[in-house]
Design an enzyme around this catalytic site. Structure first.
Site, short mmCIF file in Angstrom:
data_model
loop_
_atom_site.label_atom_id
_atom_site.label_comp_id
_atom_site.label_asym_id
_atom_site.label_seq_id
_atom_site.Cartn_x
_atom_site.Cartn_y
_atom_site.Cartn_z
N ASN A 3 -47.31 27.80 8.86
CA ASN A 3 -47.27 28.16 10.27
C ASN A 3 -47.05 26.93 11.15
OD1 ASN A 3 -47.86 30.87 9.76
ND2 ASN A 3 -50.06 30.52 9.82
N GLY A 53 -51.53 24.35 -2.44
CA GLY A 53 -52.32 25.20 -1.55
C GLY A 53 -52.53 26.54 -2.20
N LYS A 81 -40.89 32.66 13.89
CA LYS A 81 -42.21 32.80 13.28
C LYS A 81 -43.29 32.26 14.20
CE LYS A 81 -45.36 33.43 10.07
NZ LYS A 81 -45.34 32.71 8.79
#
Length: 326
Positions: free
Chosen positions: A104, A7, A185
């Site tokens: 995420n 990524g 998070k």
């Protein structure tokens, strides 16, 4: 250390730039223009102080069929690409290597473990922030700590990764409670990502406008209620204050979901606000704000082809003719 970063977007580019002079690394992306630009010109990086540097990085658009193996596979893709990234990591990890997700949302660690084995899968969270401005061009938009969650038998390997990150200027420590890390998070993402994507503003705007701050507060409160019901041991203090602090620390950053919306790409909403809404429904906990944010982002994703361009006074009279009254 041999590192494969899977990524090459904003976060992958940031870590590649900072780690390049401290490790041997390869960067893997599906974006051919991005790869071509970096291979031809280097990865252009704007630091927090405004200085600019270019870093030579080996960028691939598909894994090379050679005997090279990675000690660390750093997963920086969107959540929707985790399974493919995990499969690639499994092909190139050494026997005692680690695949580390800094993504995420919920569910990434489980998908990673299914592909490489629980002993080689690790998760962390980072408050580093960056923006992909153009192919091969990344801006560092915020600096905060990175915390790596330690699973059974991973202490030595994660401490080595943390040491490498710290030498590269990425403030990092190792902690024991992975679940707490991921949920801490998640609450930050719940409060920030969908709102800035819908409003098209940088993170800092959410704490400057009362209406934005109120929506952030309600979304985080719903997520906190779900976490408490699941007996997640959240960090001390008011969770919403922590999220607001992140907004301030990354005030100029364009969150990843905003970057997705601006380029017409799918978002990670299902793994963030959507995950809170789904778990809230399972537990019988109302999450109307998170459900609404999820539906609005999905509507925004699917109406790209119908988007109306911003109003332009110079052309408005041509677009809407005015007939004088008789």
């Amino acid at each position: 250390m041999e590192i494969l970063i899977i990524g090459a977007g904003a976060m992958g580019g940031l870590f590649a730039t900072l780690l390049a002079s401290h490790a041997h690394l390869r960067l893997l992306t599906t974006n051919a223009d991005h790869a071509r630009t970096i291979n031809d010109q280097g990865l252009k990086f704007i630091a927090l102080d405004g200085s600019i540097r270019r870093t030579a990085v080996t960028v691939l658009t598909k894994p090379m069929a050679d005997n090279w193996r990675a000690d660390l596979a750093l997963i920086c893709t969107k959540a929707r690409s985790t399974e493919a990234a995990a499969a690639t990591a499994g092909q190139f990890l050494t026997q005692d290597g680690l695949a580390l997700t800094l993504q995420n949302g919920l569910g990434n660690l489980e998908r990673l473990a299914a592909a490489v084995g629980a002993d080689r899968a690790a998760a962390g969270v980072t408050l580093q922030a960056s923006t992909l401005l153009a192919p091969g061009h990344v801006r560092h938009a915020g600096c905060g700590p990175t915390v790596l969650g330690c699973g059974p038998g991973q202490s030595g390997r994660l401490e080595a990764v943390a040491d490498l990150f710290n030498r590269a200027g990425i403030e990092t420590r190792v902690a024991d409670d992975i679940t707490t890390l991921l949920w801490s998070k998640l609450l930050v993402n719940v409060g920030i990502n969908a709102l800035v994507a819908l409003l098209r503003v940088p993170n800092g705007a959410l704490v400057l406008v009362p209406e934005c701050e109120a929506l952030l507060t309600e979304a985080v409160a719903e997520a906190e209620a779900v976490a408490r019901a699941l007996r997640i041991d959240l960090p001390g203090g008011r969770q919403v204050d922590r999220v607001k602090q992140v907004c301030t620390l990354t005030a100029t950053n364009r969150a990843s979901m905003l970057q997705d919306i601006l380029r017409g790409a799918p978002t990670e909403i299902d793994a963030i606000n959507g995950a809170i809404a789904a778990k809230g429904q399972e537990l019988g906990i109302p999450t109307p704000i998170n459900l609404l944010l999820t539906r609005l982002i999905k509507a925004l994703e699917t109406t790209v082809s119908h988007r109306i361009e911003p109003f332009s006074p110079a052309t408005s009279s041509q677009e809407i003719p005015c007939t004088p009254r008789s």
